[in-house]
Design a protein around this motif. Structure first.
Motif, PDB file in Angstrom:
ATOM      1  N   LEU A   1      54.917  30.194 -36.085  1.00 26.62           N
ATOM      2  CA  LEU A   1      54.255  31.031 -35.094  1.00 26.62           C
ATOM      3  C   LEU A   1      53.516  32.146 -35.849  1.00 26.62           C
ATOM      4  N   ALA A   2      52.185  32.099 -35.810  1.00 27.10           N
ATOM      5  CA  ALA A   2      51.397  32.994 -36.655  1.00 27.10           C
ATOM      6  C   ALA A   2      50.928  34.240 -35.913  1.00 27.10           C
ATOM      7  N   GLY A   3      51.039  34.240 -34.605  1.00 30.40           N
ATOM      8  CA  GLY A   3      50.602  35.400 -33.838  1.00 30.40           C
ATOM      9  C   GLY A   3      50.780  35.134 -32.359  1.00 30.40           C
TER      10      GLY A   3
ATOM     11  N   GLU B   1      35.559  27.349 -32.801  1.00 32.20           N
ATOM     12  CA  GLU B   1      34.555  27.745 -33.797  1.00 32.20           C
ATOM     13  C   GLU B   1      35.187  28.208 -35.099  1.00 32.20           C
ATOM     14  N   HIS B   2      36.428  28.677 -34.991  1.00 32.91           N
ATOM     15  CA  HIS B   2      37.109  29.137 -36.202  1.00 32.91           C
ATOM     16  C   HIS B   2      38.132  28.123 -36.710  1.00 32.91           C
TER      17      HIS B   2
ATOM     18  N   GLY C   1      40.889  32.356 -38.636  1.00 33.79           N
ATOM     19  CA  GLY C   1      40.346  31.329 -39.529  1.00 33.79           C
ATOM     20  C   GLY C   1      41.390  30.485 -40.228  1.00 33.79           C
ATOM     21  N   ASP C   2      42.659  30.915 -40.209  1.00 32.83           N
ATOM     22  CA  ASP C   2      43.694  30.115 -40.872  1.00 32.83           C
ATOM     23  C   ASP C   2      44.602  29.402 -39.867  1.00 32.83           C
ATOM     24  N   LEU C   3      44.210  29.447 -38.595  1.00 33.96           N
ATOM     25  CA  LEU C   3      45.066  28.835 -37.576  1.00 33.96           C
ATOM     26  C   LEU C   3      44.813  27.335 -37.469  1.00 33.96           C
TER      27      LEU C   3
END
Lengths: 429, 429
Positions: free
Chosen positions: B41-43, B96-97, B72-74
């Motif tokens: 879980l990154a955020g 887009e990211h 951008g790293d998800l």
């Protein structure tokens, strides 16, 4: 869209295979649009090449299945022969020669699923088999994909249409087993030799497959307890009715309460009329899945037949073709949990036991003592006497199969117990 | 197994989001084994950061959802905010990211599904949304994958738990609409403002999504005919019972008999008690699918709730993560068939009409003439008279909605017709 077609070989062209070929031809444009490339029937292996096969180019028909799967240019091999050999060798050979495989072969998957999955993985190919369990009903895919983030605790299903037809007939008409079987045979629901269905072999194979996927654990066919439904009587249905139940042949895969072991079994059982499975009529199949987060799900539909089974095969064919185009493979075997598969003795459930006893004082006390000594707690007892004989119907609370067997063994030794008329498990509560 | 974790951001941490986070934490090992890599879980983007969230590292919590999806790293963004904005912009930005998206957002998917699918495809990412329709019930995946080789002709479903709870209550207790709604509100089955549910907006969004997938055709929310269930009365249930029916709010997506056009609609309807959907009780959902080869399938389960919806989200998360690892994407939008979406007037079904009429000779003849003039064939008529007034209950054969409307308009103009008490469609036969 890619214009070069994906090449598909068909092994077997019976009830299912001919439907697969028909749909591939009549719905070619839809399949191409959904896959992203046309699919081409590249060969059909059959036993009797002289038989006329409507819509299939005779030039594609061969009796040499081995040469067909060795061609090397096949993208997918669809195996609808059934049985262990030559299907097993043909599938393995297909993988070795670069094809993915779609199979409807429950017996083979139940017996050799692990080895076949290993062969698929070793060759970077797919092995899909939605049609192997419960015909057209999406079940393998929901279990291995939709519920991939959940924890399945129980799978409870009617997975054999023949036996459900027979039991439904017995329930609705009061017919005995043989009479209902005869009708099922006459209507084409039962085969001339109904053993695989009525003795639960077919359902046991499906239970092994379902348990393996549901619990991420290898469950061998030998691990599945199996009891057929040939001994279910009209009297059993009468007893079931008195309890507000009906009788179904169930495949039951359960995680034990401790979470560390699982069981798989097939046997006739009473289930309450209020349970969704109770109203599954005729040759339909339905599977109830209980999982931690999703709760109770049910999947219902036709469990057999050429067109329904072909629908499942073609859904897999589309998925496998998409994977070929993207260079990926779908989910393979998932057996990482490697839970212990417990024997039937460890299964905990409720029981309905009918005893023929002497109609004299003290019998109930004797019987109740035997239950108590074996740690089996009684829920209800009903006593009916006539002409010096009496019947005693005991419904227990939850107890292990081992404890119940011990109880029954001891009951048989009582002088006052003339016989154990029936023992039936009670499920779905 | 890959040791570098896949990074997942969670947008929204309410009833569903908190369950997703909880399961990601408590079942981390299982998820890793099933995916082939750990997920992290990154955020977590929320509106109220001060609210305590058990099991979630406060350092992960942010109010800046836009910055989160732009990291951008998800690998995957899970959107469980609901509503159109900011969800739409956040999902597009996530694509887009470089992230794939799992969403439970039926309103957004129904309104902007095509644009979101296009954004996913343009960026080579996945858009999955099993949780958007019927909660935990696997339905999107079976329709777009299991039945990918079949031709779906009809989807008939109970896809809103709130209204099913209310209608079930009215049916079983004889309660009126308001009384049943009050109970649903008290028990938490209905929201303070129940409009989206009882007026059929929620079900219409789901119908648009299901029709689009089932028919490989874009079906916009505006294409879905919508009629709520606030005007269903205890008298309607009494009429339904006399016909051996009950009343359900149904989402119905149908291919026309000519195969060239489709319709989608939501309205209350009578269905026979023998239909599997009739016995779907309480807040449960169930969807009946009829297809050419598979025949009749039914999918049943909890249609809402935090844990069931999270189960569907996590199933998608596992699939999307597997795709990330293999570098593939799953099935995208399939709208190649581009069938015409016909208006409600073209829908053909049966009708149950209650008329208040003058109790004098010749009324039935007058009424029957009006039906005949509009080409609507009558199946049964029941006449009941009291105190100079009478009621006439007409059940029709199959007729178009336009023909029925013309009939009703003409009936209203008859002097002998005092009023049209109710019009209800009859489905599922």
């Amino acid at each position: 869209m890619r214009t070069r077609p994906l090449k598909v070989a068909l092994l077997g062209c019976g009830v299912v295979g001919s439907e697969v070929a028909r749909i591939m031809t009549t719905h070619a444009d839809d399949l191409a649009a959904r896959i992203g490339a046309p699919v081409e029937l590249a060969g059909v292996a059959v036993r009797r090449p002289s038989k006329a096969r409507e819509g299939i180019d005779p030039a594609l028909v061969t009796t040499d299945a081995t040469a067909l799967v060795k061609r090397g240019d096949l993208d997918v091999v669809v195996e609808v022969i059934g049985g262990i050999e030559p299907a097993r060798t043909l599938i393995t050979t297909a993988f070795e020669h670069g094809a993915s495989v779609v199979s409807a072969n429950k017996a083979l998957l139940a017996q050799d699923g692990a080895a076949l999955h290993a062969a698929a993985e070793q060759n970077g190919r797919d092995l899909y088999y939605e049609a192997a369990v419960a015909g057209a009903i999406p079940l393998i895919r929901p279990l291995r994909e939709s519920l991939a983030g959940d924890k399945v605790n129980r799978v409870l299903g009617i997975v054999n249409g023949t036996t459900n037809f027979i039991l439904d007939k017995m329930d609705s008409t009061g017919a005995g087993y043989q009479e209902a079987l005869d009708e099922a045979t006459a209507l084409g629901y039962a085969e001339a030799d109904p053993t695989a269905d009525v003795e639960g072999f077919d359902a046991a194979a499906k239970a092994a497959i379902l348990a393996g996927i549901a619990f991420h654990t290898r469950v061998r066919l030998d691990d599945v307890y199996r009891e057929g439904m040939t001994e279910v009587t009209a009297a059993d249905f009468a007893s079931a009715k008195e309890m507000g139940c009906t009788i179904k042949l169930l495949a039951i895969c359960e995680r034990a309460a401790d979470g560390a072991s699982v069981t798989a079994r097939v046997h006739p059982a009473m289930i309450p009329l209020s349970h969704p499975l109770a109203s599954v009529r005729g040759a339909y199949n339905a599977v109830f899945v209980e999982s931690e987060a999703a709760g109770q799900l049910m999947f219902y539909g036709p469990g057999a037949g050429g067109a329904p089974t072909a629908s499942a095969v073609l859904g897999d064919l589309v998925a496998v073709c998409r994977n070929r185009l993207s260079g990926a493979t779908g989910p393979g075997e998932s057996a990482y949990a490697a839970l212990r598969v417990s024997p039937m003795g460890d299964v905990v459930t409720r029981y309905h036991i009918s005893l023929d006893v002497a109609d004299k004082p003290g019998v109930l006390a004797q019987v109740a003592t035997v239950f108590a000594e074996h740690g089996v707690s009684i829920d209800t007892v009903r006593q009916q006497g006539k002409d010096g004989e009496a019947s005693l119907v005991v419904v227990t609370h939850r107890a292990s199969d081992a404890a119940l067997n011990g109880t029954v063994e001891a009951l048989r030794k009582l002088d006052t117990v003339r016989g154990v008329a029936s023992i039936m498990r009670v499920e779905g509560e």
